[in-house]
Design an enzyme around this catalytic site. Structure first.
Site, PDB file in Angstrom:
ATOM      1  N   CYS A   4       5.402 -49.846  19.229  1.00 20.48           N
ATOM      2  CA  CYS A   4       6.106 -51.455  19.598  1.00 20.48           C
ATOM      3  C   CYS A   4       5.552 -50.462  21.571  1.00 20.48           C
ATOM      4  CB  CYS A   4       7.199 -51.206  19.787  1.00 20.48           C
ATOM      5  SG  CYS A   4       8.137 -52.179  21.021  1.00 20.48           S
ATOM      6  N   CYS A  63       8.662 -51.173  23.575  1.00 21.78           N
ATOM      7  CA  CYS A  63       9.783 -50.615  24.011  1.00 21.78           C
ATOM      8  C   CYS A  63       8.904 -48.946  24.282  1.00 21.78           C
ATOM      9  CB  CYS A  63       9.962 -50.435  21.783  1.00 21.78           C
ATOM     10  SG  CYS A  63       9.948 -51.686  20.844  1.00 21.78           S
ATOM     11  N   ASP A  64       7.912 -48.284  23.915  1.00 14.44           N
ATOM     12  CA  ASP A  64       7.853 -46.893  24.047  1.00 14.44           C
ATOM     13  C   ASP A  64       6.939 -46.646  25.166  1.00 14.44           C
ATOM     14  OD1 ASP A  64       9.768 -46.222  21.941  1.00 14.44           O
ATOM     15  OD2 ASP A  64       8.135 -46.274  19.613  1.00 14.44           O
TER      16      ASP A  64
HETATM   17  C1  LIG Z   1       9.378 -47.940  16.436  1.00 13.39           C
HETATM   18  C2  LIG Z   1       9.642 -49.126  17.254  1.00 13.39           C
HETATM   19  C3  LIG Z   1      10.421 -49.122  18.797  1.00 13.39           C
HETATM   20  C4  LIG Z   1      10.743 -50.417  18.394  1.00 13.39           C
HETATM   21  N1  LIG Z   1      11.269 -50.418  19.961  1.00 13.39           N
HETATM   22  C5  LIG Z   1      12.357 -52.037  21.100  1.00 13.39           C
HETATM   23  C6  LIG Z   1      13.443 -51.326  21.798  1.00 13.39           C
HETATM   24  O1  LIG Z   1      13.428 -50.364  21.975  1.00 13.39           O
HETATM   25  N2  LIG Z   1      13.700 -52.425  21.859  1.00 13.39           N
HETATM   26  C7  LIG Z   1      13.539 -53.147  21.297  1.00 13.39           C
HETATM   27  O2  LIG Z   1      14.154 -54.804  21.884  1.00 13.39           O
HETATM   28  N3  LIG Z   1      13.327 -53.696  20.283  1.00 13.39           N
HETATM   29  C8  LIG Z   1      12.314 -52.837  20.219  1.00 13.39           C
HETATM   30  N4  LIG Z   1      11.530 -52.897  18.263  1.00 13.39           N
HETATM   31  C9  LIG Z   1      11.297 -54.510  18.068  1.00 13.39           C
HETATM   32  C10 LIG Z   1      12.613 -54.540  16.756  1.00 13.39           C
HETATM   33  O3  LIG Z   1      12.510 -53.097  16.078  1.00 13.39           O
HETATM   34  C11 LIG Z   1      12.856 -55.835  16.464  1.00 13.39           C
HETATM   35  O4  LIG Z   1      12.387 -56.707  17.144  1.00 13.39           O
HETATM   36  C12 LIG Z   1      14.155 -56.204  15.953  1.00 13.39           C
HETATM   37  O5  LIG Z   1      14.392 -54.927  15.245  1.00 13.39           O
HETATM   38  C13 LIG Z   1      13.792 -57.245  15.306  1.00 13.39           C
HETATM   39  O6  LIG Z   1      15.099 -57.527  14.119  1.00 13.39           O
HETATM   40  P1  LIG Z   1      15.435 -58.636  13.319  1.00 13.39           P
HETATM   41  O7  LIG Z   1      16.805 -58.037  12.347  1.00 13.39           O
HETATM   42  O8  LIG Z   1      14.925 -59.571  13.369  1.00 13.39           O
HETATM   43  O9  LIG Z   1      13.993 -57.571  12.535  1.00 13.39           O
HETATM   44  P2  LIG Z   1      14.248 -56.451  11.212  1.00 13.39           P
HETATM   45  O10 LIG Z   1      14.949 -54.629  12.445  1.00 13.39           O
HETATM   46  O11 LIG Z   1      12.612 -56.014  10.902  1.00 13.39           O
HETATM   47  O12 LIG Z   1      15.145 -56.258   9.839  1.00 13.39           O
HETATM   48  C14 LIG Z   1      14.682 -56.650   8.704  1.00 13.39           C
HETATM   49  C15 LIG Z   1      15.358 -56.403   8.052  1.00 13.39           C
HETATM   50  O13 LIG Z   1      15.234 -56.608   6.543  1.00 13.39           O
HETATM   51  C16 LIG Z   1      15.235 -56.267   4.828  1.00 13.39           C
HETATM   52  N5  LIG Z   1      14.684 -56.848   4.523  1.00 13.39           N
HETATM   53  C17 LIG Z   1      13.206 -57.766   4.235  1.00 13.39           C
HETATM   54  N6  LIG Z   1      13.502 -58.006   3.298  1.00 13.39           N
HETATM   55  C18 LIG Z   1      14.786 -58.493   2.515  1.00 13.39           C
HETATM   56  C19 LIG Z   1      15.161 -58.394   1.585  1.00 13.39           C
HETATM   57  N7  LIG Z   1      14.599 -59.259   0.201  1.00 13.39           N
HETATM   58  N8  LIG Z   1      16.353 -58.465   1.044  1.00 13.39           N
HETATM   59  C20 LIG Z   1      16.833 -57.325   1.137  1.00 13.39           C
HETATM   60  N9  LIG Z   1      16.565 -56.743   2.597  1.00 13.39           N
HETATM   61  C21 LIG Z   1      15.781 -57.206   2.983  1.00 13.39           C
HETATM   62  C22 LIG Z   1      14.051 -55.241   5.995  1.00 13.39           C
HETATM   63  O14 LIG Z   1      14.199 -54.268   5.002  1.00 13.39           O
HETATM   64  C23 LIG Z   1      14.773 -55.029   7.568  1.00 13.39           C
HETATM   65  O15 LIG Z   1      15.935 -53.690   7.206  1.00 13.39           O
HETATM   66  C24 LIG Z   1      10.636 -51.731  17.846  1.00 13.39           C
HETATM   67  C25 LIG Z   1      10.111 -51.671  16.901  1.00 13.39           C
HETATM   68  C26 LIG Z   1       9.534 -50.549  16.454  1.00 13.39           C
HETATM   69  C27 LIG Z   1       8.890 -50.480  15.401  1.00 13.39           C
END
Ligand SMILES: Cc1cc2nc3c(=O)[nH]c(=O)nc-3n(C[C@H](O)[C@H](O)[C@H](O)COP(=O)(O)OP(=O)(O)OC[C@H]3O[C@@H](n4cnc5c(N)ncnc54)[C@H](O)[C@@H]3O)c2cc1C
Length: 330
Positions: free
Chosen positions: A147, A150-151
């Site tokens: 990302c 982010c980083d």
């Molecule tokens: C290294 C890195 C750094 C980042 N830094 C930033 C930052 O500084 N600022 C920022 O705004 N964004 C950042 N992001 C992006 C951010 O992490 C995502 O946009 C955000 O986490 C999305 O949230 P979400 O809840 O949609 O999905 P996710 O955070 O991806 O969560 C989805 C969850 O669902 C779970 N899941 C999936 N399928 C199932 C199932 N069948 N049963 C149960 N659980 C399930 C997964 O295991 C996961 O825990 C970064 C991403 C990365 C990889």
């Protein structure tokens, strides 16, 4: 660090209880939905084996409004604690199957337990494509990032490598060139595939060097990433010293459960949602990185926002039997 085992987990009340909302996905979208749902007095449970979701893997988060500098892990724990304090339940189980039976959803977890709910929110996120190299996971947050938005700031005046050839890669290279001393853009193809505007942008930056027909085949370093091994033209190999490696080769939505429910997906396989986050199946909402919403800007702030909208919509739906969200509750 295996912190799943080190935190107090609220166990589900009863396996036969019918929850108002089953929230599948323990990231910002899921916990935000839980926080709003609890304040609407809707019983809810969040499922997910990675507490906090993808953001828990981020070294630092500096762009979430109201928190100027926090580790991804601490931000994830804040989401979890707020949800728990308001009465939301949490289970580390992974949901492997889901069915709609009449007006009720039956969820089956990886431990073969069954859960029942009147509505479902899918906050299942996406999986970033990885290079699938041996040391890739070890260097996550220690030189390897998925990302750039982010980083990037951690690489001020440093040398970084971006891998990829599409918009995500060219955008990342462009952004990094404003911060880092030198950016190598490494792509396996012979020409970049992104929008011409972005390609022009990277081509005119003096500190960006584009290396075509090359792939990364190894990562090396002691405590953090120090150099990468390249295969040029897919035969000769050489090393390149770098402080950071940004892997921008796309992400894949988690579509297993969406497919089981027969939800409509967009052409990139993200779950299609309306402005109230409802999906093509009555009783199912989706939020966060897995959806087609928020202009596809996949960040914590947009995921949390979509989660709150989904919970608000369900409050209206359960109260009135209509999915149209309402401002009159304020
Ligand atoms: C290294 C890195 C750094 C980042 N830094 C930033 C930052 O500084 N600022 C920022 O705004 N964004 C950042 N992001 C992006 C951010 O992490 C995502 O946009 C955000 O986490 C999305 O949230 P979400 O809840 O949609 O999905 P996710 O955070 O991806 O969560 C989805 C969850 O669902 C779970 N899941 C999936 N399928 C199932 C199932 N069948 N049963 C149960 N659980 C399930 C997964 O295991 C996961 O825990 C970064 C991403 C990365 C990889």
């Amino acid at each position: 660090m295996n912190w799943i085992t080190s935190i107090p987990i609220t166990m589900p009340d009863s396996l036969n209880k019918i929850y108002d909302i089953a929230i599948i996905g323990s990231g910002p979208a899921g916990f935000s939905a839980s926080i709003y749902a609890s304040r609407y007095k809707l019983s809810n449970i969040v499922f997910g084996n990675l507490l906090g979701g993808t953001i828990s893997e981020a070294h630092k988060v500096c762009n979430y409004p109201g928190v100027s500098d926090i580790s991804g892990y601490d931000l994830a724990m804040n989401f979890y604690n707020q949800s728990k304090d308001l009465g939301g339940e949490y289970s580390t189980e992974h949901i492997v199957d889901i069915k709609k039976e009449g007006d009720i959803f039956r969820l089956i977890s990886d431990t073969q337990k069954e859960y029942f709910a009147k509505t479902v929110i899918l906050g299942i996120g996406t999986n970033r494509n990885k290079l699938n190299l041996k040391e890739e996971d070890r260097f996550l947050g220690k030189g390897v990032s998925y990302c750039a938005t982010c980083d990037a700031m951690f690489y001020k005046d440093k040398v970084v490598v971006v891998v990829g050839g599409s918009n995500a890669a060219t955008m990342a290279a462009s952004m990094l060139s404003e911060i880092a001393k030198k950016v190598y853009l490494i792509y396996r193809g012979t020409e970049l595939r992104g929008e011409p505007m972005w390609i022009e942008e990277v081509e005119k930056k003096e500190n960006i060097e584009i290396i075509f027909t090359t792939i990364v085949i190894g990562l090396e370093g002691e405590e953090k990433l120090e150099r990468i091994k390249l295969s040029r033209e897919y035969n000769s190999s050489e090393y390149l010293d770098t402080d950071g490696l940004f892997v921008e080769i796309g992400s894949v939505p988690n579509v297993d459960l969406a497919n089981k429910l027969g939800l409509e997906l967009d052409s990139h396989r993200y779950i299609k949602v309306k402005e109230d986050q409802s999906t093509s199946l009555e009783g199912v909402w989706a939020a966060g990185d897995c959806t087609s919403a928020s202009n596809r800007f996949r960040q914590v702030v947009t995921a949390a926002s979509e989660g709150s909208i989904a919970a608000n919509s369900i409050f209206g739906y359960l109260r009135k039997g209509s999915s149209a969200y309402s401002t009159e509750i304020y």
